[in-house]
Design a protein around this motif. Sequence first.
Motif, PDB file in Angstrom:
ATOM      1  N   ASP A 129       0.840  -1.213   0.000  1.00  0.00           N
ATOM      2  CA  ASP A 129       0.000   0.000   0.000  1.00  0.00           C
ATOM      3  C   ASP A 129       0.871   1.257   0.000  1.00  0.00           C
ATOM      4  O   ASP A 129       0.578   2.231  -0.709  1.00  0.00           O
TER       5      ASP A 129
ATOM      6  N   HIS B  87       2.335   1.827  -3.449  1.00  0.00           N
ATOM      7  CA  HIS B  87       1.333   2.334  -4.392  1.00  0.00           C
ATOM      8  C   HIS B  87       1.015   3.806  -4.126  1.00  0.00           C
ATOM      9  O   HIS B  87       0.832   4.591  -5.069  1.00  0.00           O
TER      10      HIS B  87
ATOM     11  N   LYS C 119       1.665   6.819  -6.824  1.00  0.00           N
ATOM     12  CA  LYS C 119       0.582   7.707  -7.221  1.00  0.00           C
ATOM     13  C   LYS C 119       0.942   9.166  -6.968  1.00  0.00           C
ATOM     14  O   LYS C 119       0.602  10.060  -7.758  1.00  0.00           O
TER      15      LYS C 119
ATOM     16  N   SER D 263      -4.049  -2.134  -7.457  1.00  0.00           N
ATOM     17  CA  SER D 263      -3.219  -1.260  -8.301  1.00  0.00           C
ATOM     18  C   SER D 263      -2.127  -2.023  -9.040  1.00  0.00           C
ATOM     19  O   SER D 263      -1.339  -1.414  -9.763  1.00  0.00           O
TER      20      SER D 263
ATOM     21  N   GLN E  29     -10.106   3.148 -10.888  1.00  0.00           N
ATOM     22  CA  GLN E  29      -8.717   3.037 -11.330  1.00  0.00           C
ATOM     23  C   GLN E  29      -8.594   3.225 -12.835  1.00  0.00           C
ATOM     24  O   GLN E  29      -7.620   3.801 -13.325  1.00  0.00           O
TER      25      GLN E  29
ATOM     26  N   ALA F 135      -5.816   5.685 -14.265  1.00  0.00           N
ATOM     27  CA  ALA F 135      -4.614   5.057 -14.833  1.00  0.00           C
ATOM     28  C   ALA F 135      -4.174   5.793 -16.096  1.00  0.00           C
ATOM     29  O   ALA F 135      -5.006   6.260 -16.877  1.00  0.00           O
TER      30      ALA F 135
ATOM     31  N   GLU G 189      -1.701  -0.641 -17.695  1.00  0.00           N
ATOM     32  CA  GLU G 189      -2.605  -0.529 -16.554  1.00  0.00           C
ATOM     33  C   GLU G 189      -4.047  -0.693 -17.007  1.00  0.00           C
ATOM     34  O   GLU G 189      -4.841  -1.403 -16.376  1.00  0.00           O
TER      35      GLU G 189
END
Length: 217
Positions: free
Chosen positions: A55, A58, A62, A102, A128, A132, A137
Amino acid sequence: QVTADSVAYWTRIMQVGPSLAVRDEALAYLKDVAKNVAPRSLPAETQRVLIAELDRVHRALKAGTDVGAPDEIPEAFDEYYETLVLVVGTFGTKESALALLSAVAVSSGISRQVAQLGDTAVALLIQQLHSATEADEHMGVFQSLGLAWFWADSTGRPLSDRSRAQITAALTSGTLSGAHGDMLGADIALEAMRDPALLPLAQRLHDFAERRLCGGQ
């Protein structure tokens, strides 16, 4: 030799390691434990720490911030990330599947795990899809959406009409977008779904792609 103390030690290093290199060493040890013993036999605390690390990674990706120390090379991160995803992917829990959302572009196995979350996965995957930016992705998200549909139909698990409508809308939008990643992703999803009712949409994708090809696009 694997002992409870050694697993606890490397779990702690995974949690507080000051650099990616240090955490990578801890991850390598825990990966071997998972491989040679059994993934789900890792202590709940170790699983929690690894999920939390995924987590964290990710969130950093991001936000565009450094995952490790600023001077660590990108190649080191790529291998670390892939290993982390694959280890978390062996847990087979709802918590791990949510953390893997993700990472659906990493492998089909990850997509399958996420897809089994049903309505929860669909809602998050649609979000997402909108955020993305990379073609792979998008393809991973589309594949996961298709697998969520197939999983529900093949196991009898419920998938709400809202989720099915969202998937159909996403596939239609992807089909007509003209973006290669979206069109290919929609095609992968339709193949995964194996639903005869969606043949008109599949034919629409085929016809649109053929027109673009004939037009030299």
